[in-house]
Each structure stands twice: as structure tokens, then as C-alpha cells.
Design a protein around this motif. Structure first.
Motif, PDB file in Angstrom:
ATOM      1  N   THR A   1     -69.464 -25.558  68.873  1.00  0.00           N
ATOM      2  CA  THR A   1     -68.874 -25.505  70.222  1.00  0.00           C
ATOM      3  C   THR A   1     -68.452 -26.866  70.755  1.00  0.00           C
ATOM      4  O   THR A   1     -67.700 -26.937  71.730  1.00  0.00           O
ATOM      5  CB  THR A   1     -69.881 -24.885  71.209  1.00  0.00           C
ATOM      6  OG1 THR A   1     -71.058 -25.696  71.265  1.00  0.00           O
ATOM      7  CG2 THR A   1     -70.257 -23.471  70.776  1.00  0.00           C
ATOM      8  N   ARG A   2     -68.923 -27.950  70.157  1.00  0.00           N
ATOM      9  CA  ARG A   2     -68.600 -29.295  70.637  1.00  0.00           C
ATOM     10  C   ARG A   2     -67.813 -30.111  69.608  1.00  0.00           C
ATOM     11  O   ARG A   2     -67.007 -30.966  69.980  1.00  0.00           O
ATOM     12  CB  ARG A   2     -69.880 -30.061  71.000  1.00  0.00           C
ATOM     13  CG  ARG A   2     -70.776 -29.351  72.011  1.00  0.00           C
ATOM     14  CD  ARG A   2     -70.195 -29.344  73.406  1.00  0.00           C
ATOM     15  NE  ARG A   2     -71.066 -28.669  74.362  1.00  0.00           N
ATOM     16  CZ  ARG A   2     -72.031 -29.266  75.054  1.00  0.00           C
ATOM     17  NH1 ARG A   2     -72.273 -30.558  74.868  1.00  0.00           N
ATOM     18  NH2 ARG A   2     -72.775 -28.594  75.911  1.00  0.00           N
ATOM     19  N   LEU A   3     -68.061 -29.891  68.338  1.00  0.00           N
ATOM     20  CA  LEU A   3     -67.382 -30.657  67.297  1.00  0.00           C
ATOM     21  C   LEU A   3     -65.901 -30.311  67.242  1.00  0.00           C
ATOM     22  O   LEU A   3     -65.508 -29.155  67.447  1.00  0.00           O
ATOM     23  CB  LEU A   3     -68.017 -30.374  65.929  1.00  0.00           C
ATOM     24  CG  LEU A   3     -69.418 -30.932  65.678  1.00  0.00           C
ATOM     25  CD1 LEU A   3     -69.988 -30.371  64.385  1.00  0.00           C
ATOM     26  CD2 LEU A   3     -69.381 -32.457  65.623  1.00  0.00           C
ATOM     27  N   ARG A   4     -65.106 -31.328  66.961  1.00  0.00           N
ATOM     28  CA  ARG A   4     -63.659 -31.154  66.855  1.00  0.00           C
ATOM     29  C   ARG A   4     -63.155 -31.831  65.585  1.00  0.00           C
ATOM     30  O   ARG A   4     -63.703 -32.858  65.156  1.00  0.00           O
ATOM     31  CB  ARG A   4     -62.938 -31.759  68.066  1.00  0.00           C
ATOM     32  CG  ARG A   4     -63.292 -31.140  69.410  1.00  0.00           C
ATOM     33  CD  ARG A   4     -62.724 -29.724  69.537  1.00  0.00           C
ATOM     34  NE  ARG A   4     -62.987 -29.146  70.850  1.00  0.00           N
ATOM     35  CZ  ARG A   4     -64.036 -28.399  71.154  1.00  0.00           C
ATOM     36  NH1 ARG A   4     -64.958 -28.150  70.201  1.00  0.00           N
ATOM     37  NH2 ARG A   4     -64.211 -27.909  72.350  1.00  0.00           N
ATOM     38  N   VAL A   5     -62.107 -31.269  65.004  1.00  0.00           N
ATOM     39  CA  VAL A   5     -61.461 -31.921  63.870  1.00  0.00           C
ATOM     40  C   VAL A   5     -61.012 -33.320  64.293  1.00  0.00           C
ATOM     41  O   VAL A   5     -60.437 -33.497  65.368  1.00  0.00           O
ATOM     42  CB  VAL A   5     -60.261 -31.086  63.376  1.00  0.00           C
ATOM     43  CG1 VAL A   5     -59.444 -31.874  62.345  1.00  0.00           C
ATOM     44  CG2 VAL A   5     -60.735 -29.772  62.784  1.00  0.00           C
ATOM     45  N   GLY A   6     -61.307 -34.318  63.491  1.00  0.00           N
ATOM     46  CA  GLY A   6     -60.957 -35.704  63.806  1.00  0.00           C
ATOM     47  C   GLY A   6     -62.094 -36.515  64.377  1.00  0.00           C
ATOM     48  O   GLY A   6     -61.998 -37.754  64.444  1.00  0.00           O
ATOM     49  N   ASP A   7     -63.197 -35.854  64.787  1.00  0.00           N
ATOM     50  CA  ASP A   7     -64.342 -36.597  65.318  1.00  0.00           C
ATOM     51  C   ASP A   7     -64.927 -37.525  64.249  1.00  0.00           C
ATOM     52  O   ASP A   7     -65.061 -37.147  63.084  1.00  0.00           O
ATOM     53  CB  ASP A   7     -65.449 -35.634  65.771  1.00  0.00           C
ATOM     54  CG  ASP A   7     -65.174 -34.981  67.112  1.00  0.00           C
ATOM     55  OD1 ASP A   7     -64.289 -35.458  67.828  1.00  0.00           O
ATOM     56  OD2 ASP A   7     -65.857 -33.980  67.418  1.00  0.00           O
ATOM     57  N   LEU A   8     -65.287 -38.753  64.679  1.00  0.00           N
ATOM     58  CA  LEU A   8     -66.052 -39.666  63.830  1.00  0.00           C
ATOM     59  C   LEU A   8     -67.515 -39.269  63.954  1.00  0.00           C
ATOM     60  O   LEU A   8     -68.049 -39.198  65.067  1.00  0.00           O
ATOM     61  CB  LEU A   8     -65.853 -41.110  64.271  1.00  0.00           C
ATOM     62  CG  LEU A   8     -66.579 -42.186  63.451  1.00  0.00           C
ATOM     63  CD1 LEU A   8     -65.989 -42.282  62.051  1.00  0.00           C
ATOM     64  CD2 LEU A   8     -66.507 -43.549  64.150  1.00  0.00           C
TER      65      LEU A   8
END
Length: 361
Positions: free
Chosen positions: A75-82
Motif C-alpha cells: 500500500t505504500r511502496l511504489r515502483v522507483g522507490d530507493l
């Protein structure tokens, strides 16, 4: 994708094409940007440490990367997150005593082995598959690069021991194995947590001097002689007062007598946390006197790795600069030079030396 594969113990890792990992529900796929190579990796891959890896396997203990795919339950993680990827995987079907595996590295018991077969591969690859709960977002505005962040995997291990021993600000800590890779990380982490002083015993004079130069009077180096009575007296004197807690991080090559010597410096009502490798390769078992333990009300406990919450806390310590990782010495290697990186790590096991593999470079 390319990965470094352990095909059999005693053989060099083979860098070759393998299928991309497929992340399903409860999992995340990450492009690996940086992962630390432990100094003892050569012993693991050579079979000398008897780790329960099952070749063929892509090894590696956690790392830093960019999210390329998230499952439907995120629910919080997004593609591109470091992100930081924690290697300590816990079974989801027993909250009280969960089975544990270190993804791409080790496991405990039959339950841990089953986990390791499911999450078989680690971070010595361009991509890896990680449980959703093991992926931790790093601050987007951080001035630190992925190589710097990869050292989190070294610092968070002794941090788990310091949490287990309930180290408090203003206390005095003694670190067994302080001149090693993990022991020196424990020294830095304890000071970042507010320890008044850290007693740092060791045989390597140059490494002891490095600790003293880096941290000043809050670190009290003690050069060991091998005589239990003499060394215990020297460590006690260096503390300039009671030693509240002992954290043992001595390697498997250390004799049990060395661990006993550091443990028995602790004060009455003090705490001793065992995280090292003493006895893992055979030899004498640790023997602490029953009357000493009982009459001094000493608490002794073991600690393997760290709680999941330690990851977020360690990220805050590093991001704030309270724990300064920029002073560490980083040597990076591309994936094609994995075997060279493994040899380099073995030759540079000292304080604040970081050998880092950059698979996506």
C-alpha cells in the motif's frame, strides 16, 4: 538478467544469465544497486563454515535497490522507490517462534530451510525477489548514494544485539571482537545510541589506534595478551567504572576463553549478549561459572540478527548523520568481478572496510 551463482562449494561463483525473478503476492521485485560482501564470504563459499546453502544458489545478504514491481498487497511502496532489502526472512505462520532464514545466505532448522528453498536467491544479481515486509523505503532526499546505504547491512546486525541488551544512553559497553568488521560497527553504533564509553579490546594495535583516532576518549582500546586474568583486569581498568553491558561478536576462530574473558568483566546486575561465532567450528564450549552468574545476578542471552523494527531505526540513525557512514572505506566491484570482490573482502576484514558489489552498474 545476470547473476553470480554458487554452483558448488569450493568453486568460484559463475556469473551468467538466469531468468528474471517473478514476484507474486506478498513480494516485491527490486533492481539491486549495491550489496556488501561479508569478509567471511570466501569461507562460506569454500564450505569451511558449513552454511546450509543449497547450490545452485545466488548468494548475497540484503542490499539497496530500486523497486521494479510491487505485489497487490503493498500500500505504500511504489515502483522507483530507493529501498533497503532486509535479508532476515521470518515465517508468517507463527508469530511467537517464527522460523528464520537469511535470504541467499543461511537458515535455522527445517522450517528455516523450507523458507530458504522458497526465497532461495540473494542479492548477487541484477534483480532479486524480496518479501514485502522486508523492503524499507530510504529517504528520497538523502545525500547518501546506494553504496553508502549498503553499509546498513553491517551496522544493523550489532544494533540488534545492543537492542537485545537494552543499552541505554550514558552506559559503558564492552565489545568483544571490537577490531573486526562487525565489532567495529558495534562500537560506532553504540556511541551513536549515546553510550558514554566503549571498551574496545583486541590484538591488532593498528585497528585499536584507528578506533581511538575516530572516536576519541569515548573509546577505550585495550591490547590483549591472551592471559585471562591480565586481560580482564586491563579491560576493567580501561572502563574507569562499572561495565554495564558486554556484546560479544568474536569470530568462530576465537577460543571460548576469549569470550569468557570479556563476558566476566560485566558488573553485578549487568547484561551479556552473545552474537559471535565462538564454537561454530568445534572446540571448547563457553563455560561461565554458575556461582558468578547467580551471585552477581548477571543476565546472559543470545541474539541472532535483529528485530524487523531495527531496520527503520537504523535508517533514521544513518539519515540523520547520528551514525556517520561516510567515513567508511568503500571499494566497489561490478557483477563481472564478483570473485575478485570476494577475495578483496577476505583480505580487508578490518574496521570500516566495506567491499561492495554493484550488480546493475
Amino acid at each position: 538478467m545476470r547473476a553470480a551463482v554458487l554452483t558448488e562449494f569450493g568453486a568460484p561463483l559463475a556469473v551468467r544469465e538466469v531468468p528474471d525473478p517473478v514476484a507474486e503476492g506478498g513480494e516485491v521485485a527490486v533492481e539491486v544497486l549495491a550489496t556488501c560482501v561479508p569478509p567471511y564470504a570466501e569461507d562460506v563459499f569454500g564450505g569451511r563454515r558449513n552454511y546450509p546453502l543449497e547450490p545452485p544458489v545466488i548468494p548475497g545478504v540484503g542490499g539497496v535497490g530500486r523497486v521494479v514491481h510491487v505485489g497487490p498487497d503493498a500500500t505504500r511502496l511504489r515502483v522507483g522507490d530507493l529501498v533497503w532489502c532486509d535479508c532476515t526472512v521470518r515465517a508468517r505462520d507463527d508469530a511467537l517462534t517464527p522460523d528464520i532464514a537469511l535470504q541467499g545466505w543461511s537458515s535455522r532448522g527445517e522450517g528455516g530451510a523450507r523458507l530458504a528453498r522458497h526465497l532461495h536467491d540473494g542479492s548477487f544479481a541484477e534483480r532479486m525477489r524480496v518479501p514485502t515486509e522486508n523492503v524499507h523505503v530510504l529517504p528520497p532526499d538523502t545525500p547518501l548514494d546506494a553504496t553508502h546505504w549498503s553499509s546498513l547491512g553491517v551496522y544493523v546486525i550489532p544494533y540488534g544485539g545492543l537492542l537485545a541488551g537494552r543499552l541505554e544512553a550514558g552506559e559503558t559497553l564492552l565489545v568483544g571482537g571490537a577490531t573486526g568488521n562487525l565489532g567495529s560497527a558495534a562500537v560506532a553504533t553504540a556511541l551513536a545510541m549515546g553510550a558514554a564509553r566503549v571498551v574496545a579490546p583486541g590484538r591488532n594495535r593498528a585497528a585499536l589506534d584507528l578506533l581511538a583516532d575516530r572516536f576519541g576518549d569515548r573509546v577505550r582500546p585495550v591490547e590483549l595478551t591472551g592471559d585471562e586474568t591480565v586481560d580482564r583486569a586491563a579491560m576493567t581498568a580501561a572502563a574507569s567504572g562499572p561495565i554495564d553491558m558486554v556484546l560479544d561478536l568474536l569470530p568462530p576462530s576465537a577460543p571460548a576463553s576469549a569470550a569468557r574473558t570479556v563476558a566476566m568483566t560485566v558488573r553485578e546486575y549487568g547484561r551479556v549478549v552473545l552474537m559471535g561465532g565462538v564454537g561454530m567450528l568445534g572446540g571448547e564450549d563457553l563455560s561461565l561459572p554458575y556461582p558468578w552468574l547467580m551471585r552477581n545476578s548477571v543476565t546472559v542471552r543470545g541474539q541472532w540478527m535483529y528485530p524487523r523494527s531495527a531496520n527503520a531505526a537504523m535508517i533514521r540513525l544513518i539519515a540523520s548523520g547520528t551514525l556517520d557512514v561516510t567515513r567508511d572505506r568503500f571499494t566497489t566491484f561490478p557483477l563481472a568481478a564478483t570473485n575478485t570482490a570476494i577475495h578483496h573482502a577476505a583480505a580487508h576484514p578490518g574496521p570500516y572496510d566495506r567491499t561492495v558489489l554493484v550488480p546493475s552498474a
